[in-house]
Motif scaffolding. Structure first.
Motif, PDB file in Angstrom:
ATOM      1  N   GLU A 178       0.786  -1.199  -0.310  1.00 48.36           N
ATOM      2  CA  GLU A 178      -0.030  -0.422   0.267  1.00 48.36           C
ATOM      3  C   GLU A 178       1.175   1.155   0.054  1.00 48.36           C
ATOM      4  N   VAL A 179       0.479   2.149  -0.974  1.00 53.51           N
ATOM      5  CA  VAL A 179       1.025   3.053  -0.964  1.00 53.51           C
ATOM      6  C   VAL A 179       0.202   4.270  -1.130  1.00 53.51           C
ATOM      7  N   ARG A 180       0.359   5.451   0.055  1.00 47.17           N
ATOM      8  CA  ARG A 180      -0.415   6.073   0.362  1.00 47.17           C
ATOM      9  C   ARG A 180       0.552   8.142   0.055  1.00 47.17           C
ATOM     10  N   ARG A 181      -0.975   8.571  -0.717  1.00 43.94           N
ATOM     11  CA  ARG A 181       0.117   9.940  -1.395  1.00 43.94           C
ATOM     12  C   ARG A 181      -1.437  10.915  -0.675  1.00 43.94           C
ATOM     13  N   GLY A 182      -1.349  11.496   0.082  1.00 43.49           N
ATOM     14  CA  GLY A 182      -2.439  12.358   0.553  1.00 43.49           C
ATOM     15  C   GLY A 182      -3.764  11.376   0.535  1.00 43.49           C
ATOM     16  N   SER A 183      -4.667  12.138  -0.238  1.00 43.19           N
ATOM     17  CA  SER A 183      -5.879  11.209  -0.680  1.00 43.19           C
ATOM     18  C   SER A 183      -6.174  10.066  -1.282  1.00 43.19           C
ATOM     19  N   ALA A 184      -4.949   9.974  -2.088  1.00 43.41           N
ATOM     20  CA  ALA A 184      -4.420   8.864  -3.285  1.00 43.41           C
ATOM     21  C   ALA A 184      -4.105   7.497  -2.326  1.00 43.41           C
ATOM     22  N   ALA A 185      -4.472   6.771  -2.683  1.00 43.40           N
ATOM     23  CA  ALA A 185      -4.052   5.273  -2.376  1.00 43.40           C
ATOM     24  C   ALA A 185      -4.282   4.424  -3.470  1.00 43.40           C
ATOM     25  N   TYR A 186      -2.788   3.606  -3.250  1.00 45.42           N
ATOM     26  CA  TYR A 186      -2.330   2.323  -4.181  1.00 45.42           C
ATOM     27  C   TYR A 186      -2.304   1.143  -3.169  1.00 45.42           C
ATOM     28  N   GLY A 187      -3.367   0.568  -3.618  1.00 45.16           N
ATOM     29  CA  GLY A 187      -2.782  -1.275  -3.278  1.00 45.16           C
ATOM     30  C   GLY A 187      -3.165  -2.057  -4.750  1.00 45.16           C
ATOM     31  N   PRO A 188      -2.622  -2.440  -5.443  1.00 33.56           N
ATOM     32  CA  PRO A 188      -3.340  -3.751  -6.137  1.00 33.56           C
ATOM     33  C   PRO A 188      -3.600  -4.976  -5.089  1.00 33.56           C
ATOM     34  N   GLU A 189      -4.934  -5.955  -6.214  1.00 32.32           N
ATOM     35  CA  GLU A 189      -5.121  -6.931  -5.934  1.00 32.32           C
ATOM     36  C   GLU A 189      -4.370  -7.864  -5.036  1.00 32.32           C
ATOM     37  N   PRO A 190      -4.379  -8.491  -4.192  1.00 30.17           N
ATOM     38  CA  PRO A 190      -3.722  -9.126  -3.737  1.00 30.17           C
ATOM     39  C   PRO A 190      -3.731 -10.651  -4.607  1.00 30.17           C
ATOM     40  N   PRO A 191      -2.915 -11.078  -5.721  1.00 34.23           N
ATOM     41  CA  PRO A 191      -3.370 -12.256  -7.026  1.00 34.23           C
ATOM     42  C   PRO A 191      -3.033 -13.672  -5.593  1.00 34.23           C
ATOM     43  N   HIS A 230      -1.830  -4.833 -14.237  1.00 34.60           N
ATOM     44  CA  HIS A 230      -1.691  -3.575 -14.049  1.00 34.60           C
ATOM     45  C   HIS A 230      -2.930  -3.624 -12.096  1.00 34.60           C
ATOM     46  N   ARG A 231      -3.698  -4.561 -12.345  1.00 35.15           N
ATOM     47  CA  ARG A 231      -4.474  -4.105 -11.709  1.00 35.15           C
ATOM     48  C   ARG A 231      -4.085  -5.174  -9.984  1.00 35.15           C
ATOM     49  N   HIS A 232      -3.100  -5.829 -10.712  1.00 29.94           N
ATOM     50  CA  HIS A 232      -2.337  -6.396  -9.516  1.00 29.94           C
ATOM     51  C   HIS A 232      -1.570  -6.479  -9.325  1.00 29.94           C
ATOM     52  N   GLY A 233      -0.753  -5.842 -10.011  1.00 32.43           N
ATOM     53  CA  GLY A 233       0.999  -5.300  -9.829  1.00 32.43           C
ATOM     54  C   GLY A 233       1.492  -5.949 -10.969  1.00 32.43           C
ATOM     55  N   PHE A 234       1.540  -7.201 -11.705  1.00 32.56           N
ATOM     56  CA  PHE A 234       2.308  -7.865 -12.140  1.00 32.56           C
ATOM     57  C   PHE A 234       2.665  -6.744 -14.165  1.00 32.56           C
ATOM     58  N   GLY A 235       2.624  -5.693 -13.928  1.00 35.88           N
ATOM     59  CA  GLY A 235       2.425  -4.673 -15.047  1.00 35.88           C
ATOM     60  C   GLY A 235       2.927  -3.454 -15.339  1.00 35.88           C
ATOM     61  N   SER A 236       2.922  -2.526 -15.748  1.00 34.20           N
ATOM     62  CA  SER A 236       2.727  -1.019 -15.217  1.00 34.20           C
ATOM     63  C   SER A 236       1.667  -0.378 -16.156  1.00 34.20           C
ATOM     64  N   GLY A 237       1.016  -1.287 -17.041  1.00 28.42           N
ATOM     65  CA  GLY A 237       0.286  -0.635 -17.824  1.00 28.42           C
ATOM     66  C   GLY A 237       0.390   0.112 -19.159  1.00 28.42           C
ATOM     67  N   SER A 238       1.541   0.275 -19.112  1.00 32.60           N
ATOM     68  CA  SER A 238       1.810   1.264 -20.334  1.00 32.60           C
ATOM     69  C   SER A 238       3.485   0.706 -21.172  1.00 32.60           C
ATOM     70  N   ALA A 239       3.423   0.874 -21.836  1.00 27.47           N
ATOM     71  CA  ALA A 239       4.966   0.827 -22.831  1.00 27.47           C
ATOM     72  C   ALA A 239       5.776   1.474 -22.648  1.00 27.47           C
ATOM     73  N   ASP A 240       7.621   0.913 -22.405  1.00 33.59           N
ATOM     74  CA  ASP A 240       8.167   1.531 -21.958  1.00 33.59           C
ATOM     75  C   ASP A 240       9.358   1.340 -23.091  1.00 33.59           C
ATOM     76  N   GLY A 241      10.566   1.829 -23.244  1.00 34.56           N
ATOM     77  CA  GLY A 241      11.084   1.866 -24.421  1.00 34.56           C
ATOM     78  C   GLY A 241      12.819   2.415 -23.712  1.00 34.56           C
ATOM     79  N   GLY A 242      13.517   2.124 -24.630  1.00 33.82           N
ATOM     80  CA  GLY A 242      15.122   2.274 -23.786  1.00 33.82           C
ATOM     81  C   GLY A 242      15.969   2.028 -25.119  1.00 33.82           C
ATOM     82  N   LEU A 243      17.537   2.178 -24.855  1.00 35.49           N
ATOM     83  CA  LEU A 243      18.581   2.639 -26.149  1.00 35.49           C
ATOM     84  C   LEU A 243      19.574   2.698 -24.845  1.00 35.49           C
TER      85      LEU A 243
END
Length: 360
Positions: A178-191, A230-243
């Motif tokens: 669980e991560v909280r910042r003010g009124s915002a909270a993030y916590g993936p569902e326990p898989p 993303h709901r279970h915390g297995f991914g970021s829900g977005s694509a990333d790229g690198g060089l």
């Protein structure tokens, strides 16, 4: 009286006659001394084959870096370029890693609590591409849970007098994220179980050198695809790229590998895990020393900036991860590595993790 036999006739003529040949029965089975010699030769051949098989045949394979990653979930969901040498070969690889993660930080309406054990398994396939390049596909499988090693880790900290950051105050072997910042909270569902993470496609294009010894360099590109939940915390829900740029110097006994990558993150939709920047600079230095039939002892240091701006030090500080292990050749085409990691920047990566890989 005349001699009636051949021996008698030749004796009468004064000719010497060789003694009659004595026939010996030859057994089809070896005698005990012969069996001992045969067994000794077989044992010698087996020992010689084992020793020769254990001695690295190519410096490029012997000095390959350890496949260590930061298994802290807020960083694990983003693209982490794999530790790689400039001349990867076509083939396959299986990576295994297991870590205990504990983060506890509270300040001014912001908090983070991560208490879990993380497992990661990945299947990697590499094929030869155009212009001498190598293209890789990596598919990870992640598992989060309460685990079973909290007492072992607490005992380890107590035995050496290390600070546990409040880990001993938590119930043993329980899951928390669980991560909280003010009124915002993030916590993936326990898989209920594990799940597939974000797949990565990458390519390595050589620039200088492809010899087992000497200097080599290559360019690398990486693309992470949002295939994990993303709901279970297995991914970021977005694509990333690198060089990135890969380099190495290899001798007969010592080898050094370096990686430098600039990664662009597609972002995260969670207000509690706000990104301060979409850019991450990741670097790695690995050194290996051949130890004869034991294999190659390796130590490597990974540094990566943090993209987060949460106001919580464990998430916002850079990652400094130390890895050490042993790499050994099992057959002409199969290599195995065993190692561990330790966080040098407290709580930015797991306290301790174990890793293993098999390559062919």
């Amino acid at each position: 009286m005349p001699a009636e036999t051949r021996e008698g006739r030749e004796a009468a003529l004064g000719r010497p006659h060789p003694p009659a040949r004595q026939l010996h029965r030859v057994s089809p089975y070896p005698t005990r001394p012969e069996r001992g010699r045969r067994v000794a030769r077989l044992l010698g051949w087996a020992l010689g084959a084992a020793v020769l098989g254990a001695v690295p045949a190519a410096a490029s394979e012997a000095f390959a870096p350890l496949r260590a990653r930061n298994l802290n979930p807020p960083h694990l969901v983003f693209l982490q370029p794999s530790a790689e040498r400039p001349d990867p070969q076509p083939g396959g690889r299986v990576e295994l890693a297991y870590a205990t993660v504990f983060v506890s930080e509270h300040r001014e309406g912001r908090s983070a609590l991560l208490d879990m054990e993380v497992g990661r398994a990945a299947l990697v396939g590499a094929a030869r591409g155009p212009w001498g390049s190598t293209v890789c596909l990596e598919v990870p499988y992640l598992w989060y849970g309460g685990g079973a090693f909290d007492r072992v880790v607490n005992g380890y900290h107590a035995a050496f007098g290390f600070a546990d950051g409040g880990r001993s105050d938590r119930p043993d072997n329980t899951w928390a994220y669980e991560v909280r910042r003010g009124s915002a909270a993030y916590g993936p569902e326990p898989p209920a179980s594990g799940g597939v993470g974000d797949a990565v496609v990458s390519g390595v294009h050589p620039l200088v050198g492809a010899l087992p010894e000497g200097v080599g360099s290559a360019l690398r590109w990486s693309l992470k695809l949002p295939t994990g939940s993303h709901r279970h915390g297995f991914g970021s829900g977005s694509a990333d790229g690198g060089l990135g740029l890969l380099g190495s110097w290899r001798g007969r006994v010592v080898g050094v590998t370096g990686n430098l990558d600039l990664v662009y993150l597609g972002g995260t939709a969670d207000p509690a895990l706000r990104l301060g920047t979409p850019w991450v600079l990741s670097s790695l230095v690995s050194a290996g020393v051949r130890l004869g039939w034991l294999g190659t002892a390796s130590a490597q240091l990974r540094f990566a900036t943090s993209p987060y701006d949460t106001g919580l030090r464990p998430l916002d500080r850079p990652v400094v991860l130390l890895a050490a292990g042993l790499r050994r050749q099992l057959s002409p085409r199969v290599w195995a590595s065993l190692g561990f990691t330790e966080d040098l920047a407290v709580e930015s990566s797991p306290d301790f993790s174990l890793l293993a890989s098999v390559e062919w």
